[in-house]
Design a protein around this motif. Sequence first.
Motif, short mmCIF file in Angstrom:
data_model
loop_
_atom_site.label_atom_id
_atom_site.label_comp_id
_atom_site.label_asym_id
_atom_site.label_seq_id
_atom_site.Cartn_x
_atom_site.Cartn_y
_atom_site.Cartn_z
N GLY A 182 10.13 -10.31 -0.11
CA GLY A 182 10.33 -10.00 -1.53
C GLY A 182 10.71 -8.55 -1.78
O GLY A 182 11.11 -8.20 -2.89
N ASP A 183 10.59 -7.71 -0.76
CA ASP A 183 10.88 -6.28 -0.97
C ASP A 183 12.28 -5.91 -0.48
O ASP A 183 12.54 -4.79 -0.08
N MET A 184 13.20 -6.90 -0.54
CA MET A 184 14.58 -6.63 -0.10
C MET A 184 15.55 -6.95 -1.24
O MET A 184 16.17 -8.01 -1.26
N VAL B 100 12.00 -2.19 1.00
CA VAL B 100 11.48 -1.11 0.16
C VAL B 100 9.96 -1.06 0.31
O VAL B 100 9.25 -1.97 -0.11
N ASN B 101 9.48 -0.02 0.96
CA ASN B 101 8.04 0.12 1.18
C ASN B 101 7.43 1.30 0.45
O ASN B 101 6.23 1.39 0.31
N SER B 102 8.27 2.25 0.02
CA SER B 102 7.75 3.46 -0.61
C SER B 102 8.67 3.83 -1.77
O SER B 102 9.73 3.22 -1.95
N PRO C 177 2.42 -4.18 -8.68
CA PRO C 177 2.74 -4.81 -7.38
C PRO C 177 4.15 -4.41 -6.93
O PRO C 177 5.07 -4.32 -7.74
N LYS C 178 4.27 -4.18 -5.62
CA LYS C 178 5.54 -3.64 -5.09
C LYS C 178 6.76 -4.43 -5.55
O LYS C 178 7.75 -3.85 -5.99
N VAL C 179 6.67 -5.77 -5.46
CA VAL C 179 7.86 -6.59 -5.73
C VAL C 179 8.27 -6.59 -7.20
O VAL C 179 9.33 -7.09 -7.55
N THR D 44 0.82 -1.23 0.00
CA THR D 44 0.00 0.00 0.00
C THR D 44 0.85 1.27 0.00
O THR D 44 0.55 2.22 -0.74
N ARG D 45 1.93 1.26 0.79
CA ARG D 45 2.73 2.48 0.94
C ARG D 45 3.47 2.85 -0.34
O ARG D 45 3.99 3.95 -0.46
N MET D 46 3.53 1.92 -1.28
CA MET D 46 4.21 2.18 -2.55
C MET D 46 3.37 3.10 -3.43
O MET D 46 3.87 3.72 -4.37
MG MG Z 1 8.47 -4.09 4.16
#
Ligand code: MG
Length: 430
Positions: free
Chosen positions: A101-103, A220-222, A21-23, A14-16
């Motif tokens: 997955g966001d690393m 990575v969230n944003s 999709p974020k990943v 959501t914060r992206m």
């Molecule tokens: Mg995160």
Amino acid sequence: MSLSIIVLAAGKGTRMKSELPKVLHKISGKPMLFHILEESKELSSNITVILSHKFNLVKDKLEENFKDLNIVKQDLKNYPGTGGALKNLKFIGDKVLVLNGDMPLVTSSTLKTLVESKADIAMTILELNNPTGYGRVVIENGFAKEIVEQKDCNKEQLNIKSVNAGVYCFSKDILENFVPKIDNKNAQNEYYLTDIIKMAVENGKRIEPIVVDEDEFMGVNSKIHLAQAENFMQSRIKNSLMAEGIIMRNPESIYIDSMAKFSGESILENGVTIEGDCEIISSHIKAYSVVEESIVKNSSIGPMAHIRPKSTITDSHIGNFVEVKKSTLNDVKAGHLSYLGDSKIDSGTNIGAGVITCNYDGKNKYQTKIGKNVFVGSDSQLVAPLTIEDNTMVAAGSTIIDDIPTGALAISRVKQKIVNGFFKKFFKGK
Ligand code: MG
Ligand code: UD1
């Protein structure tokens, strides 16, 4: 000891604030999830990826690029959260490494230290001046006791600077015993994987906190994080290339995708962009040039040249404001202001300033073939499909629509007219 890996990538991100999709957001030209999967493959061939948000989109992307992944859809509606992601999974191997997955910056060599830990759980810790957004880790006598998510922290816990980096190595029985017991009684009503820590401690298990670096374990969230992670990755890529012998002028201004390959001793000047699957071999890429998905060997490019995908440039000189697309140039000089698209140009050929291959008629694209030792005069238009054979000349300013046979000169210009005394007549009295 056998190891399996689970990569969590089901979250909405959501914060992206993004449709994508974020990943799947890219770092140095590759989706974040691909980076972590490539590192994972170094450690185990048993990899499970948990997806849910835009399931088909992410699954298709993964299957296009990776073989033998075990892809599982999380029931986000009934079991949201990182703990929910592991509900109803069958765990495989003696140890299970759980990654987010966001690393995108994590390396297999650091993950290895986690896997080698003797503790029941090894978890990663970041020491941050600004811990905002991360779960805080309560550490006592050198062992982790509990992880408290930011939204569940009291005032005192909010000040903890040791945070959960989100990578853990569990012995299998820990997951089998405690995942079924994770509940959703927290501020977000989600099932937190992090709750396992407290449960394990209460059952006499030992949790080793391993301090790791932010430039490897940031989440990575944003889009701000995305830019920060990109900077970290770019420094890593460029430092390793410089160590291999590539010269970079003002490296902070250079961008290089993670897929690009270099060999020999190349020079990259300031502002250069190397995008996609490129191969740069012993070449000099001058200031502000962009090379995309192409091979450049023993050549000089730019300043301010644009080499577009599927080009192969060997032993050539490409000068300023020249655009090359889907072309093969072998021992060619194109020094100034040209467009060379869908062309094949052979050795000893000189392309004058302002030459344009007219490769598109509004419907289709056509090829231009130029042989050896051809002199193409400045400002000529070469209307494709066209073949110019060896040892030929094109007079400056010509529009060439027919093939040119070996040894010939082609000239197509309006005959010049001289009108004597015209100037004086025209500007009479002014
Ligand atoms: Mg995160
Ligand atoms: C998580 C950790 C937090 C840690 C941080 C590190 C929990 C509860 N919190 O928080 O302690 O400091 O990572 O970056 O684990 N995902 C799923 N299914 C879900 C939710 C998330 O697969 O239902 C995936 C996401 O796609 C993402 C990863 O898990 O790849 C982390 O999720 P995210 O929402 O970013 O967790 P954080 O809030 O950052």
